[in-house]
Write a protein that holds these residues in place. Structure first.
Motif, PDB file in Angstrom:
ATOM      1  N   THR A 124      27.528  62.222  77.524  1.00 32.08           N
ATOM      2  CA  THR A 124      26.345  61.120  77.612  1.00 32.08           C
ATOM      3  C   THR A 124      26.275  60.487  79.137  1.00 32.08           C
ATOM      4  OG1 THR A 124      27.725  59.253  76.672  1.00 32.08           O
ATOM      5  CG2 THR A 124      26.435  60.718  75.234  1.00 32.08           C
ATOM      6  N   TYR A 172      19.842  58.685  78.996  1.00 32.83           N
ATOM      7  CA  TYR A 172      20.780  58.238  77.736  1.00 32.83           C
ATOM      8  C   TYR A 172      21.270  56.914  77.989  1.00 32.83           C
ATOM      9  CZ  TYR A 172      23.244  58.353  73.424  1.00 32.83           C
ATOM     10  OH  TYR A 172      23.596  57.810  72.130  1.00 32.83           O
ATOM     11  N   ALA A 176      22.484  54.170  76.221  1.00 29.25           N
ATOM     12  CA  ALA A 176      23.380  53.541  75.271  1.00 29.25           C
ATOM     13  C   ALA A 176      24.818  53.055  76.023  1.00 29.25           C
ATOM     14  CB  ALA A 176      23.802  54.309  74.015  1.00 29.25           C
ATOM     15  N   GLU A 195      22.569  59.535  64.655  1.00 26.21           N
ATOM     16  CA  GLU A 195      21.520  60.022  65.615  1.00 26.21           C
ATOM     17  C   GLU A 195      21.937  60.473  67.049  1.00 26.21           C
ATOM     18  OE1 GLU A 195      18.172  57.566  66.128  1.00 26.21           O
ATOM     19  OE2 GLU A 195      17.622  57.669  63.982  1.00 26.21           O
ATOM     20  N   LYS A 196      23.095  59.428  67.350  1.00 23.42           N
ATOM     21  CA  LYS A 196      23.662  59.727  68.629  1.00 23.42           C
ATOM     22  C   LYS A 196      24.493  61.159  68.599  1.00 23.42           C
ATOM     23  CE  LYS A 196      27.316  58.515  71.599  1.00 23.42           C
ATOM     24  NZ  LYS A 196      28.665  57.630  72.030  1.00 23.42           N
ATOM     25  N   LYS A 203      13.294  59.470  71.683  1.00 27.27           N
ATOM     26  CA  LYS A 203      13.936  58.044  71.506  1.00 27.27           C
ATOM     27  C   LYS A 203      15.150  57.687  72.197  1.00 27.27           C
ATOM     28  CE  LYS A 203      15.805  55.416  67.383  1.00 27.27           C
ATOM     29  NZ  LYS A 203      16.125  55.371  66.113  1.00 27.27           N
ATOM     30  N   HIS A 204      16.014  58.711  72.302  1.00 27.35           N
ATOM     31  CA  HIS A 204      17.401  58.364  72.763  1.00 27.35           C
ATOM     32  C   HIS A 204      17.194  58.414  74.338  1.00 27.35           C
ATOM     33  CE1 HIS A 204      19.450  56.986  69.232  1.00 27.35           C
ATOM     34  NE2 HIS A 204      18.707  57.873  68.545  1.00 27.35           N
ATOM     35  N   THR A 205      16.573  59.381  74.846  1.00 24.06           N
ATOM     36  CA  THR A 205      16.802  59.661  76.354  1.00 24.06           C
ATOM     37  C   THR A 205      15.515  59.474  77.090  1.00 24.06           C
ATOM     38  OG1 THR A 205      15.868  61.915  76.301  1.00 24.06           O
ATOM     39  CG2 THR A 205      18.055  61.852  75.518  1.00 24.06           C
TER      40      THR A 205
END
Length: 318
Positions: free
Chosen positions: A145, A151, A153, A216-217, A256-258
């Motif tokens: 990640t 990303y 998080a 999801e991750k 959504k995550h990236t």
């Protein structure tokens, strides 16, 4: 540790002298030119250098901040107290914490006898090391990640390894190489950091993990891994089938995550691989274009120049 290096670590820095003389706040201009307190690797690392170390500044609270690089705090002597996500963590002598680019943390003032060594590492330093670790290893997941800048998080890995002599010896050797570089230091440091990651992964029972480690991750991590291993021929359809996810759903999760589409993630990887080949190989540009998965040279030249501001032929002279 060598006596002269130990002396450098215990000596007062110019910043610490100013603090002892009454400077009451951290001078943020030493660390960033941005409005937000995001420490910039360009302020701390020479151009083109991927890893370096600096002693943590003592005698003052370091306010909450992020960094655009991977930070590793190592307590060589004394202790280090920091607050991450509202939680106070006290690292003791010999302990290590890995912090990714997106974690915000605050560091409480250290005393004169506390020697904290901060490793400043650009994410791309870890690119080649993924092959050393098992896909399901907690360190491997963390590194995957970190290599994808969109990303966002926040994550950390806290290693309680003060009693592990092999790990302490490797850390000391890395510090020696960085403080007293030789012609072979670049290769030696990569080898030593690789060995360090392997040793840390063997002590997974001594790792405390903070992560948004949800379903999801895990899907996104598998997408990153797939692109990393198949960048020359990767397709959304193939990874969707492997993960048993409809194309549209996987596309939404990636965005959504990236903040990027699958195509954009793939393009980032292909271009970074092209840069790597330009630097270290004798391949012609047409061979590199084929290696990274593009069939249309004109399109490759267009996206390359848009991203880097120069043509592939001129990149190494840039």
């Amino acid at each position: 540790m060598k006596a002269d290096i130990y002396d450098k670590l215990t000596a007062l820095t110019e910043e610490e002298i100013r603090i002892l003389n009454g400077e009451s706040e951290v001078n943020k201009s030493l660390y960033t030119d941005a409005g937000k307190f995001i420490i910039d690797s360009n302020k701390l690392l020479p151009k083109g250098q991927l890893i370096d170390i600096r002693k943590h500044t003592r005698f003052i609270d370091f306010p909450e901040h992020n960094h655009n690089y991977i930070e590793v705090n190592y307590v060589y002597q004394g202790s280090l107290t920091q607050i991450i996500g509202g939680r106070k963590i006290r690292l003791e002598k010999g302990e290590i914490i890995f912090l990714n680019q997106y974690i915000a943390h605050e560091i409480k003032a250290s005393n004169e006898d506390d020697i904290i060594i901060n490793f400043i590492i650009r994410p791309e330093f870890f690119d080649y090391m993924l092959m050393l670790l098992d896909d399901q290893n907690v360190i491997s997941k963390f590194l995957i990640t970190t290599l994808y800048r969109d990303y966002d998080a926040g994550e950390y890995l806290y290693f309680k390894v003060s009693e592990k002599k092999e790990i302490q010896n490797l850390l000391e050797r890395i510090i020696n190489e960085l403080y007293e570089p030789s012609i072979l230091s670049t290769a030696a440091i990569k080898l030593l950091v690789g060995l360090l990651l392997v040793e840390l992964s063997r002590n997974s029972h001594n790792i405390e993990v903070y992560s948004t480690n949800n379903y999801e991750k895990m899907i996104i991590i598998n997408v990153f891994k797939y692109i990393d291993q198949n960048y020359d021929k990767a397709t959304l359809a193939e990874i969707s089938e492997k993960l048993k996810q409809p194309n549209y759903k996987l596309s939404k999760l990636i965005k959504k995550h990236t903040g990027m589409t699958f195509k954009e993630l793939l393009q980032e990887k292909r271009l970074s691989k092209a840069i790597e080949l330009l630097k270290i190989s004798s391949y012609s540009i047409s061979e590199i274009i084929e290696c990274v998965g593009y069939e249309n040279p004109t399109y490759f030249y267009k996206i390359f120049e848009k991203k880097y501001g120069v043509t592939p032929r001129k990149y190494n002279d840039h």
